[in-house]
Write an enzyme that holds these catalytic residues in place. Structure first.
Site, PDB file in Angstrom:
ATOM      1  N   ARG A 273      10.818  -1.286  11.190  1.00  0.00           N
ATOM      2  CA  ARG A 273       9.679  -1.024  12.078  1.00  0.00           C
ATOM      3  C   ARG A 273       9.625  -2.056  13.193  1.00  0.00           C
ATOM      4  O   ARG A 273       9.874  -3.240  12.965  1.00  0.00           O
ATOM      5  CB  ARG A 273       8.367  -1.063  11.257  1.00  0.00           C
ATOM      6  CG  ARG A 273       7.961   0.312  10.768  1.00  0.00           C
ATOM      7  CD  ARG A 273       6.836   0.273   9.784  1.00  0.00           C
ATOM      8  NE  ARG A 273       5.646  -0.464  10.225  1.00  0.00           N
ATOM      9  CZ  ARG A 273       4.520  -0.528   9.530  1.00  0.00           C
ATOM     10  NH1 ARG A 273       4.432   0.106   8.379  1.00  0.00           N
ATOM     11  NH2 ARG A 273       3.491  -1.214   9.975  1.00  0.00           N
TER      12      ARG A 273
ATOM     13  N   ARG B  61     -10.291   0.163   8.314  1.00  0.00           N
ATOM     14  CA  ARG B  61      -9.822  -1.179   8.641  1.00  0.00           C
ATOM     15  C   ARG B  61     -10.870  -1.988   9.381  1.00  0.00           C
ATOM     16  O   ARG B  61     -10.628  -3.148   9.713  1.00  0.00           O
ATOM     17  CB  ARG B  61      -8.621  -1.057   9.562  1.00  0.00           C
ATOM     18  CG  ARG B  61      -7.290  -1.194   8.881  1.00  0.00           C
ATOM     19  CD  ARG B  61      -6.267  -0.834   9.926  1.00  0.00           C
ATOM     20  NE  ARG B  61      -5.107  -1.637   9.860  1.00  0.00           N
ATOM     21  CZ  ARG B  61      -3.953  -1.229   9.317  1.00  0.00           C
ATOM     22  NH1 ARG B  61      -3.886  -0.051   8.754  1.00  0.00           N
ATOM     23  NH2 ARG B  61      -2.921  -2.002   9.351  1.00  0.00           N
TER      24      ARG B  61
ATOM     25  N   LYS C 129       0.837  -1.205   0.000  1.00  0.00           N
ATOM     26  CA  LYS C 129       0.000   0.000   0.000  1.00  0.00           C
ATOM     27  C   LYS C 129       0.876   1.260   0.000  1.00  0.00           C
ATOM     28  O   LYS C 129       0.696   2.149  -0.824  1.00  0.00           O
ATOM     29  CB  LYS C 129      -0.938   0.003   1.224  1.00  0.00           C
ATOM     30  CG  LYS C 129      -1.877  -1.211   1.278  1.00  0.00           C
ATOM     31  CD  LYS C 129      -2.827  -1.139   2.471  1.00  0.00           C
ATOM     32  CE  LYS C 129      -2.158  -1.259   3.828  1.00  0.00           C
ATOM     33  NZ  LYS C 129      -1.526  -2.554   4.105  1.00  0.00           N
TER      34      LYS C 129
END
Ligand code: AP5
Ligand code: MG
Ligand code: ZN
Length: 223
Positions: free
Chosen positions: A161, A89, A13
């Site tokens: 991350r 979401r 994305k």
């Protein structure tokens, strides 16, 4: 252009958003990026979100909806359109978005759904590196930066991350299947869904999305 990029964690994305924003000039709204920045700044929002994000769980709907509402109401965003990346979401978030767009008298053009298998997701996320400054995503094998550890676009530092650990990746995937996947049917029923095979190279996926969007905007123009 007003659109949503839907897809599991690691579907691409953020990567595709980069190209789409360059092409169409809309505002890139990644709820994940905003929440991570808040976490780093140790703001009130960041402190509220941290525990959920570190576990790979969703941050409560009210918090995320409030954040998106504030951004989409901004006059400059209303002017250039938006690309939602990682929002909505949950069904509650999708319904809240419908209400907000009604209030703003705006309509979605497309919901692009990137289809990627779980095994690919784990492979992609385990070797992802992200720019601290502009948030661009790289991959040590599939999409490596020209200079190790440095962002190609802005020279920023690349980092891994904290939720890209195998256990957290699997939890995120599970949360996606339970809470986010139902949105595919939701947007299909509204006639907005565009499925894209996300297993191909970054360039091929990008071309496929652009082609579909062009067909859609042609249709809009003719109508
Ligand atoms: P968020 O930041 O949105 O994470 P995510 O949905 O898990 O998605 P990712 O950012 O991990 O993946 P991506 O699809 O952007 O893939 P990328 O392009 O980087 O959310 C993080 C957390 O914030 C959530 O867990 C939750 O706690 C919270 N949150 C956020 N939004 C929320 C909301 N609405 N409600 C509640 N909570 C929310 O690509 C991945 C890797 O693959 C990269 O290394 C890239 O280089 C590589 N790659 C990309 N495309 C290709 C390709 N075609 N071929 C080969 N490699 C590729
Ligand atoms: Mg992302
Ligand atoms: Zn950068």
């Amino acid at each position: 252009m007003r659109m949503i990029l839907l897809g599991p964690p690691g579907a691409g994305k953020g990567t595709q958003a980069h190209y789409l924003v360059e092409k169409y000039g809309m505002y890139h709204l990644s709820t994940g990026d905003i929440l991570r920045e808040a976490k780093e700044a140790d703001s009130e929002l960041g402190r509220q979100a941290k525990a959920y994000m570190d576990k790979g769980e969703l941050v409560p709907d009210e918090i995320v909806i409030g954040l998106v509402r504030e951004k989409l109401q901004d006059p400059s965003v209303r002017l250039v359109g938006f690309l939602l990346d990682g929002f909505p979401r949950t069904l509650a978030q999708a319904k809240a978005l419908d209400e907000l767009l009604d209030e703003l008298d705006q309509e979605l053009v497309a919901v692009v759904n990137l289809e990627v298998q779980p095994v690919t997701i784990v492979e992609r996320l385990a070797k992802r590196r992200v720019c601290r400054e502009c948030k661009a995503s790289f991959h040590l094998e599939f999409n490596p930066p020209e200079t190790e550890g440095i962002c190609d676009y802005c020279g920023g530092e690349l980092y891994q991350r904290s939720d890209d650990q195998e256990e957290t990746i699997l939890r995120r995937l599970n949360v996606y299947q339970q809470q986010t996947e139902p949105l595919i049917t939701y947007y299909d029923q509204k006639g907005l869904l565009v499925n894209i095979d996300g297993e191909r190279s970054v360039e091929e996926v990008s071309e496929a999305i652009t082609k579909q969007l062009e067909e859609l905007t042609d249709k809009h123009d003719c109508a």
